[in-house]
Design a protein around this motif. Structure first.
Motif, short mmCIF file in Angstrom:
data_model
loop_
_atom_site.label_atom_id
_atom_site.label_comp_id
_atom_site.label_asym_id
_atom_site.label_seq_id
_atom_site.Cartn_x
_atom_site.Cartn_y
_atom_site.Cartn_z
N HIS A 152 0.87 -1.18 0.00
CA HIS A 152 0.00 0.00 0.00
C HIS A 152 0.91 1.23 0.00
O HIS A 152 1.51 1.58 1.01
N THR A 153 1.03 1.87 -1.15
CA THR A 153 1.93 3.01 -1.28
C THR A 153 1.13 4.31 -1.31
O THR A 153 -0.06 4.32 -1.62
N ASP A 154 1.81 5.40 -1.00
CA ASP A 154 1.16 6.71 -0.97
C ASP A 154 2.14 7.75 -1.50
O ASP A 154 3.21 7.42 -2.03
N PHE A 155 1.79 9.02 -1.37
CA PHE A 155 2.65 10.07 -1.89
C PHE A 155 4.00 10.10 -1.16
O PHE A 155 5.04 10.38 -1.77
N GLU A 156 4.00 9.80 0.12
CA GLU A 156 5.26 9.78 0.85
C GLU A 156 6.20 8.73 0.26
O GLU A 156 7.42 8.94 0.17
N ALA A 166 11.60 9.05 -5.37
CA ALA A 166 12.21 10.10 -6.17
C ALA A 166 13.51 10.58 -5.53
O ALA A 166 14.52 10.79 -6.23
N THR A 167 13.53 10.73 -4.22
CA THR A 167 14.75 11.14 -3.52
C THR A 167 15.86 10.13 -3.72
O THR A 167 17.02 10.48 -3.94
N THR A 168 15.50 8.84 -3.68
CA THR A 168 16.49 7.77 -3.89
C THR A 168 17.05 7.82 -5.30
O THR A 168 18.28 7.76 -5.51
N ILE A 169 16.19 7.93 -6.30
CA ILE A 169 16.63 8.00 -7.70
C ILE A 169 17.57 9.18 -7.90
O ILE A 169 18.62 9.08 -8.55
N ASP A 170 17.20 10.31 -7.33
CA ASP A 170 18.00 11.52 -7.46
C ASP A 170 19.35 11.39 -6.76
O ASP A 170 20.40 11.71 -7.32
N ARG A 171 19.33 10.90 -5.54
CA ARG A 171 20.57 10.79 -4.74
C ARG A 171 21.55 9.81 -5.35
O ARG A 171 22.76 10.01 -5.28
N LEU A 172 21.04 8.74 -5.97
CA LEU A 172 21.91 7.70 -6.49
C LEU A 172 22.52 8.04 -7.85
O LEU A 172 23.38 7.31 -8.34
N GLY A 173 22.07 9.11 -8.47
CA GLY A 173 22.71 9.56 -9.70
C GLY A 173 22.12 9.05 -10.99
O GLY A 173 22.78 9.12 -12.03
N ALA A 187 10.62 19.65 -5.47
CA ALA A 187 11.32 20.14 -4.28
C ALA A 187 12.11 19.06 -3.56
O ALA A 187 13.01 19.38 -2.78
N THR A 188 11.78 17.78 -3.80
CA THR A 188 12.50 16.70 -3.12
C THR A 188 13.68 16.19 -3.93
O THR A 188 14.37 15.26 -3.50
N THR A 189 13.92 16.79 -5.10
CA THR A 189 14.99 16.33 -5.99
C THR A 189 15.81 17.52 -6.46
O THR A 189 15.38 18.67 -6.36
N LYS A 190 17.01 17.22 -7.00
CA LYS A 190 17.92 18.28 -7.41
C LYS A 190 18.35 18.18 -8.86
O LYS A 190 18.54 19.19 -9.52
N ARG A 191 18.53 16.95 -9.40
CA ARG A 191 19.14 16.84 -10.73
C ARG A 191 18.47 15.82 -11.64
O ARG A 191 18.65 15.87 -12.85
N MET A 192 17.71 14.87 -11.11
CA MET A 192 17.07 13.88 -11.96
C MET A 192 16.04 14.54 -12.87
O MET A 192 15.39 15.52 -12.51
N LYS A 193 15.89 13.98 -14.07
CA LYS A 193 14.89 14.45 -15.01
C LYS A 193 13.63 13.59 -14.90
O LYS A 193 13.70 12.40 -14.60
N SER A 204 14.15 -1.07 -14.35
CA SER A 204 13.51 -1.12 -13.04
C SER A 204 13.51 -2.53 -12.51
O SER A 204 13.66 -3.50 -13.26
N ALA A 205 13.36 -2.63 -11.21
CA ALA A 205 13.21 -3.90 -10.52
C ALA A 205 12.47 -3.61 -9.22
O ALA A 205 12.51 -2.49 -8.70
N PHE A 206 11.80 -4.61 -8.71
CA PHE A 206 11.01 -4.43 -7.49
C PHE A 206 11.65 -5.16 -6.31
O PHE A 206 12.21 -6.23 -6.51
N PRO A 207 11.52 -4.57 -5.12
CA PRO A 207 10.97 -3.27 -4.78
C PRO A 207 11.81 -2.14 -5.37
O PRO A 207 13.04 -2.23 -5.42
N LEU A 208 11.17 -1.07 -5.78
CA LEU A 208 11.83 -0.05 -6.57
C LEU A 208 12.96 0.66 -5.82
O LEU A 208 14.00 0.95 -6.41
N ILE A 209 12.77 0.94 -4.54
CA ILE A 209 13.79 1.69 -3.81
C ILE A 209 15.02 0.84 -3.53
O ILE A 209 16.15 1.23 -3.83
N SER A 210 14.82 -0.34 -2.98
CA SER A 210 15.97 -1.18 -2.63
C SER A 210 16.72 -1.66 -3.86
O SER A 210 17.96 -1.75 -3.86
N GLU A 211 15.99 -1.95 -4.95
CA GLU A 211 16.67 -2.40 -6.16
C GLU A 211 17.37 -1.25 -6.88
O GLU A 211 18.41 -1.45 -7.52
N ALA A 212 16.82 -0.05 -6.77
CA ALA A 212 17.54 1.12 -7.33
C ALA A 212 18.86 1.29 -6.62
O ALA A 212 19.89 1.61 -7.25
#
Length: 379
Positions: A25-29, A35-42, A64-70, A343-351
């Motif tokens: 059960h996912t939400d906006f958080e 998104a923060t993970t994708i951005d931080r990891l480059g 606002a939660t990211t800096k460089r990812m497109k 991509s791979a699931f779970p998205l955050i840990s596999e990223a």
């Protein structure tokens, strides 16, 4: 040469989210964390496909939660006036420093009709050309209006009208468009319009053949495109670990979905019940499916480290050690693939895993220095 690596930014997530028991059960958080993970990891960026959420709204909320990812946002022509979309894009780019990309999606007759777009298949491409031409002109600051067969915009005066005051473009010389199209009309549309031509995955030689055909059409009108594709990925430290996980994941995929994936690989007109393959692995996979059983993951391998079926997408999956998957990506690169949406699931840990063990092995074209995550072993 170097490649762009994008991840996937979507709401369905979990260990195997195609089934209710494997879905979280996912939400906006959760999307913010992803998104923060994708951005931080480059990663170069992330694809936001069509979903129950409006993708452009989601992307805007994550600036606002990211800096460089497109943000590669799926967009159907006709959902909005091209002038309104251009102002949205200008605003997004001003606030994000030019981090918006559009994935041009032409959709299908029934789906577009529900949005008020009523054109037959080939004419829909003509409408799309006009729509995106008008969008590009307005995004770039043209206020003279547009008088096309399908799109008509009156000239715009600076002032107090709802569309009067504009930010102006951030991305030059034009706003980047990504997209696909396989039919003759789709290819003609793509080479006129796109900056990055996307294709469903295939083996490196077959995908390379397709890209070369598209390049030949683009060359006729003096254009040159980049190319990209979309893969699921299972990458581990060793081949054994990767294929063991693929084997487990396959048990969570309905047999009928696997059957359809294999059917899609067969030559046009062939059917699973009667097809005979020269490849012993494919023969074993077909024999199992005819009996209503799951084949092994290895029997679904159609090219080294490239398998079909063991994911919810039902398409090609890169499977193997980081070293071997990096080699395969370089092989695709040699065949003309410049961008990989993976991509791979779970998205955050596999990223995190992919950024840790795979990205350091690749020559990346991300426009910034990608962080190296592993701490060096003591000498």
């Amino acid at each position: 040469m170097a490649v762009k690596i994008l991840w996937y930014l979507t709401a369905p997530d979990g260990i195997y989210p195609w089934s209710p028991e494997g879905r979280w059960h996912t939400d906006f958080e959760h999307l913010q964390q992803l998104a923060t993970t994708i951005d931080r990891l480059g990663y170069y960026g992330a694809l936001l496909g069509t979903s129950s959420n409006e993708s452009l709204v989601v992307a805007s909320a994550l600036i606002a939660t990211t800096k460089r990812m497109k943000f590669l946002v799926a967009q159907h022509p006709g959902e909005l006036s091209p002038a309104v979309l251009a102002k949205y894009a200008q605003t997004f780019d001003k606030f994000s420093n030019g981090r918006l990309l559009f994935n041009v999606v032409n959709g299908n007759d029934k789906g577009l009709a529900s949005l008020g777009v009523h054109y037959p298949h080939d004419e829909r491409y003509d409408f799309s050309r006009e729509y995106w031409d008008a969008f590009q002109k307005v995004y770039a600051g043209d206020t003279s209006g547009y008088d096309g067969k399908f799109v008509k915009l009156s000239p715009r005066d600076e002032g107090g009208s709802p569309m009067g005051s504009w930010n102006g473009p951030t991305q030059n010389p034009h706003f980047p468009l990504w997209g696909a199209g396989t039919s003759p009309a789709g290819v003609a549309h793509s080479v006129e319009l796109l900056d990055v031509y996307l294709s469903f995955p295939n083996t490196p030689p077959l995908l390379g053949d397709k890209f070369r055909r598209v390049d030949a059409e683009a060359a006729k009108i003096g254009r040159k495109l980049e190319h990209g594709t979309r893969f699921q990925i299972i990458v581990r430290e060793t081949e054994e670990e990767a294929w063991e996980y693929a084997e487990w994941l396959l048990t969570k995929v309905p047999v009928e979905r696997i059957r359809q994936s294999v059917q899609n690989l067969l030559p046009a007109g062939a059917i699973l019940e009667s097809h005979e393959s020269d490849d012993p692995k494919i023969r074993r996979a077909i024999a199992a499916l005819r009996e209503g059983k799951r084949p092994s993951a290895k029997d679904l391998e159609v090219y080294p480290n490239v398998a079909v079926g063991p994911t919810w997408l039902g398409s090609h999956t890169l499977i193997g050690s980081a070293v071997n998957v990096a080699d395969r990506i370089r092989e695709y690169e040699a065949q003309g693939t410049n961008a990989f949406i993976i991509s791979a699931f779970p998205l955050i840990s596999e990223a995190q895993r992919v950024a840790d063990i795979l990205l350091p092995l690749l020559d990346l074209d991300h426009g910034f220095e990608v962080p190296r995550l592993r701490v060096a072993e003591p000498a």
